[in-house]
Design a protein around this motif. Structure first.
Motif, PDB file in Angstrom:
ATOM      1  N   THR A 135      -2.783   7.379  -1.169  1.00  7.92           N
ATOM      2  CA  THR A 135      -3.658   6.984  -2.265  1.00  7.92           C
ATOM      3  C   THR A 135      -4.746   8.039  -2.407  1.00  7.92           C
ATOM      4  O   THR A 135      -4.972   8.837  -1.502  1.00  7.92           O
ATOM      5  N   HIS A 136      -5.383   8.084  -3.560  1.00  4.17           N
ATOM      6  CA  HIS A 136      -6.485   9.028  -3.814  1.00  4.17           C
ATOM      7  C   HIS A 136      -6.048  10.474  -3.538  1.00  4.17           C
ATOM      8  O   HIS A 136      -6.740  11.234  -2.863  1.00  4.17           O
ATOM      9  N   ASP A 173      -8.902   2.154   2.341  1.00  3.75           N
ATOM     10  CA  ASP A 173      -7.444   2.124   2.447  1.00  3.75           C
ATOM     11  C   ASP A 173      -6.983   2.390   3.883  1.00  3.75           C
ATOM     12  O   ASP A 173      -5.965   1.839   4.327  1.00  3.75           O
ATOM     13  N   PRO A 178      -1.722   6.118   4.329  1.00  2.83           N
ATOM     14  CA  PRO A 178      -1.738   5.769   2.903  1.00  2.83           C
ATOM     15  C   PRO A 178      -1.587   7.003   2.021  1.00  2.83           C
ATOM     16  O   PRO A 178      -2.162   8.058   2.313  1.00  2.83           O
ATOM     17  N   LEU A 216       0.851  -1.187   0.000  1.00  6.79           N
ATOM     18  CA  LEU A 216       0.000   0.000   0.000  1.00  6.79           C
ATOM     19  C   LEU A 216       0.886   1.235   0.000  1.00  6.79           C
ATOM     20  O   LEU A 216       1.661   1.439   0.930  1.00  6.79           O
TER      21      LEU A 216
END
Length: 272
Positions: free
Chosen positions: A78-79, A92, A76, A30
């Motif tokens: 991400t996004h 996540d 994380p 991740l």
């Protein structure tokens, strides 16, 4: 009492007693950052969600600070684009907690107790932390910095969260004002909840350093707001995830720059 709260603020705003390890979550599947004490078994863990358009590295100081007080912290990355999925980012955050629980970090000398998990976040990440807590019964505490509404609604999800919640709203935040975001979340909250307004804080006050998104978003990095948030989040997670009372006076009293909103807070923040 006020003197004791000021003393607790000064203590918890300083680096904690643990040496800190800093690693890359991508090594275990991740993208993101993980910070942890150099060693420890049965530790508490916190997953932290970044704000809209913000990289996780803008919160490294906060992550390392919490780790120095004995927490494993995973953030994380991400996004991070303009069309972030709030539902997927909340997932996540839950995955980050799974990694903390199931992967031996460091040289195998670090482990996390599944009964001591929390989530936190800034802006969009704060809203996604609420979404994650509403879906994951393992999560025992939730904190938000300038939390924004999400899709699905963090305000609606707050009613399904019965564990302690702490919301810090920025006094000068034009994107996530307390009235439109933190206050409705706290009114809907299904458990004990506290709201504080951080004086002089704009929307990006809690993010560290400089970033191109300052051209689009309101506010800029503010050390005083970060110092207050580090101390308050440390006190909150020590109390709720580990039962440590060192920050108890800080959680029950006003401090300069971050008074408790009595109208939109309910119940004492105690160990869940």
């Amino acid at each position: 009492m006020a003197h004791n709260a000021k003393k607790a603020l000064q203590e918890l705003a300083r680096r904690g007693p643990h040496d800190v390890l800093h690693g890359d979550l991508a090594l275990v599947g991740l993208p993101g950052i993980v910070c942890a004490p150099r060693s420890g078994r049965g530790l508490a863990a916190v997953a932290f969600g970044h704000g809209w358009l913000q990289p996780s590295r803008r919160y490294t100081g906060l992550l390392r600070h919490l780790a120095s007080w004995g927490f494993v912290v995973a953030a994380p990355t991400t996004h991070t684009g303009p069309f972030a999925s709030h539902r997927m980012f909340a997932a996540d955050l839950r995955t980050a907690l799974d990694i903390c629980v199931n992967v031996r970090l460091g040289e195998g000398g670090i482990s996390v107790d599944e009964r001591r998990l929390g989530v936190a976040g800034h802006g969009m990440g704060g809203g996604c932390a609420v979404l994650a807590a509403a879906e994951d019964s393992r999560i025992r505490a939730v904190a938000g910095l300038s939390t924004t509404e999400t899709m699905p609604s963090a305000i609606a999800a707050a009613g399904r969260v019965s564990v302690p919640g702490l919301q810090l709203a920025g006094e000068r935040d034009l994107m996530a004002s307390a009235r439109s975001n933190a206050e409705p979340i706290n009114r809907a909250w299904g458990g004990p909840a506290q709201l504080r307004t951080v004086r002089k804080a704009g929307h990006l006050a809690f993010a560290e350093g400089r970033h191109w998104s300052e051209l689009l978003l309101q506010g800029r990095s503010h050390y005083g707001s970060q110092r207050l948030s580090r101390a308050l989040l440390t006190a909150f997670f020590l109390r709720t995830l580990t039962g440590d009372r060192r920050g108890a006076e800080l959680l029950t009293n006003d401090v300069s720059g971050a008074a408790i909103d009595g109208e939109h807070s309910k119940g004492p923040l105690a160990a869940a």
